[in-house]
Design an enzyme around this catalytic site. Structure first.
Site, mmCIF file in Angstrom:
data_model
loop_
_atom_site.group_PDB
_atom_site.id
_atom_site.type_symbol
_atom_site.label_atom_id
_atom_site.label_comp_id
_atom_site.label_asym_id
_atom_site.label_seq_id
_atom_site.Cartn_x
_atom_site.Cartn_y
_atom_site.Cartn_z
ATOM 1 C CG ASP A 144 -2.161 0.298 1.006
ATOM 2 O OD1 ASP A 144 -2.406 1.923 0.765
ATOM 3 O OD2 ASP A 144 -3.398 -0.186 0.774
ATOM 4 C CG HIS A 167 -5.219 3.521 1.315
ATOM 5 N ND1 HIS A 167 -5.091 2.409 1.040
ATOM 6 C CD2 HIS A 167 -6.581 3.649 1.028
ATOM 7 C CE1 HIS A 167 -5.852 1.631 0.505
ATOM 8 N NE2 HIS A 167 -6.746 2.541 0.287
ATOM 9 C CG ASN A 220 -14.068 1.870 -3.575
ATOM 10 O OD1 ASN A 220 -14.403 0.741 -3.235
ATOM 11 N ND2 ASN A 220 -13.089 2.702 -3.013
ATOM 12 C CB SER A 225 -9.528 0.343 0.409
ATOM 13 O OG SER A 225 -8.674 0.489 -0.882
#
Length: 457
Positions: free
Chosen positions: A206, A239, A331, A393
């Site tokens: 990530d 994130h 998404n 996520s």
């Protein structure tokens, strides 16, 4: 102060992959005619309160701003996958080339001269060339004529799959007040069977992790910064820290939130930049590093609608080394397959809301395996903070954590067997059996660990 905060909010949320369309309880509404949700206004931090307070950022417009910025960038091109506007991006003057045999220094010099550019990155037999004059299409024609080239493809851009809502630092009541997600999947009951094992690390590929976050610091194993090629995967975006916290924020320590595992270490791998996106080769390098450094589970809360050979090769490498791979479905409320989630070796995860209905933003399709909580998920965040984010996520690390708990209670299970346990123990939602919106259903920690434990005897 307010103006500075607004600017920070836009930058920190810019990585959100947000194209919202409305859905009904069981099925998405017509994709072209779906109404947009109301806009969220940023909050002012001039008056910080000491008790836990949920506040919202205008993440929807920030995510759209990032997409528009990529569309306008002179060095970035887009691929339109369908009429509704699902897009992927790649660098216009870059090309990824895999050679069957390693080129010599002399051959590399000849290639650089031919493409009017230079070698900017190498990963095993995979090379990335950047031209000062040639487009990707022009370089592709050149490399396809070379017999030693296995394949060539664009340098794709991968973005995070989240929507953001910030939360001020909570007190010890944070779990009871905000963490609806863990009771919804029977995590507390599952803890009576297993709380994890230190010998089962989970790699989070990530934006890195807040390496000194008080709720995570003691749960971190060795890490890797792909972008800087060093061992300091510090998170400049937030994130990755949020994803890691869902898996491993220390439960029952009187601080912040509770992760799903109590003992499993996180291997933080930074493959996404401060804006929240990275390239296919960097993600692939992160996967290879994680496998080579002992990861038993890999979480990939990122995606792109364009398949990539270099990424697929890394996915297969991990699968062949018995690693469980988990990825977010995306998404955009679209059936367009997202990668790496759509690769058959990967457990693809969609999202549900607190009422366990199919989440407004979650992608759907035959490639979705299971769903997990994804809306308003409280977790750790960069800068020693906490945040509630929404997106697939956030759903994916619930499944990665479950895979780690399964491998902790029964280390003999292969990655395919872990996948079957997760699927067989899921709670069926929507239409009977597997469907494109809930997959096989909502994960259930207790049922999965019961099944894994039974198979060990």
């Amino acid at each position: 102060m307010h103006r500075r905060w607004r600017r920070w909010a836009v930058l920190s949320a810019a990585a959100a992959l947000v194209v919202i369309t409305a859905i009904s309880f069981h099925r998405p509404a017509n994709e072209q005619n779906a109404p947009a949700p109301p806009r969220l206004e940023p909050f002012d931090t001039k008056d910080r309160r000491t008790h836990p307070t949920v506040v919202t950022l205008d993440s929807l417009s920030a995510g759209e701003q990032l997409k528009q910025r990529l569309n306008r960038h002179p060095r970035i091109r887009e691929i339109r996958h369908n009429r509704r506007g699902d897009r992927s991006h790649y660098f216009a003057n870059d090309i990824i080339v895999r050679f069957r045999t390693m080129p010599t220094d002399r051959e590399l010099a000849q290639i650089e001269a031919a493409v009017a550019g230079r070698l900017v990155q190498q990963f095993d037999h995979v090379f990335v060339f950047r031209s000062r004059e040639r487009t990707y299409e022009e370089m592709r024609r050149y490399f396809r004529a070379i017999p030693a080239v296995d394949y060539c493809e664009p340098n794709y851009i991968y973005m995070q799959n989240d929507l953001r809502e910030a939360v001020e630092r909570p007190n010890d009541s944070f779990y009871a007040r905000y963490q609806w997600n863990l009771p919804a999947i029977a995590t507390e009951a599952g803890w009576t069977l297993s709380r994890g094992r230190r010998t089962v690390p989970v790699a989070v590929i990530d934006s890195g992790v807040d390496l000194t976050h008080p709720d995570l610091a003691h749960r971190l194993g060795p890490g890797y910064n792909v972008l800087a090629n060093d061992r300091l995967p510090a998170d400049e975006n937030g994130h990755g820290t949020h994803v890691a916290g869902i898996i491993a924020s220390q439960p029952n320590n009187g601080e912040g939130i509770a992760g799903m595992t109590w003992l499993n270490p996180i291997l933080p791998v930074k493959a996404l930049n401060a804006d929240g996106y990275g390239t296919s080769i960097d993600v692939a390098k992160g996967i290879r590093w994680a496998v080579d450094h002992g990861a038993k589970v890999i979480n990939l809360s990122l995606g792109n609608y364009q398949p990539s050979s270099v990424l697929e090769e890394a996915i297969r490498y991990a699968d062949q080394h018995d690693v469980v791979l988990v990825a977010a479905s995306g998404n955009d409320s679209t059936s367009q397959p997202s990668f790496p989630a759509a690769y058959p070796e990967v457990i693809s995860v969609g999202a549900v809301d607190p009422d366990l209905s199919y989440a407004l933003y979650s992608n759907y399709g035959d490639y979705v395996d299971v769903v997990a909580p994804g809306t308003n998920i409280a977790s750790t965040f960069a800068g020693h903070r906490y945040a509630a984010l929404s997106g697939t996520s956030m759903a994916a690390p619930h499944v990665a954590a479950l895979a780690a708990l399964i491998r902790s209670i029964n280390p003999r299970l292969t990655n395919d067997e872990v996948r079957r346990v997760i699927i067989q123990s899921a709670v069926d939602l929507g239409d009977r059996g597997k469907d494109p919106y809930y997959g096989y259903g909502l994960i259930n920690v207790y049922r999965a660990l019961q099944l894994a434990k039974a198979s060990a005897s």
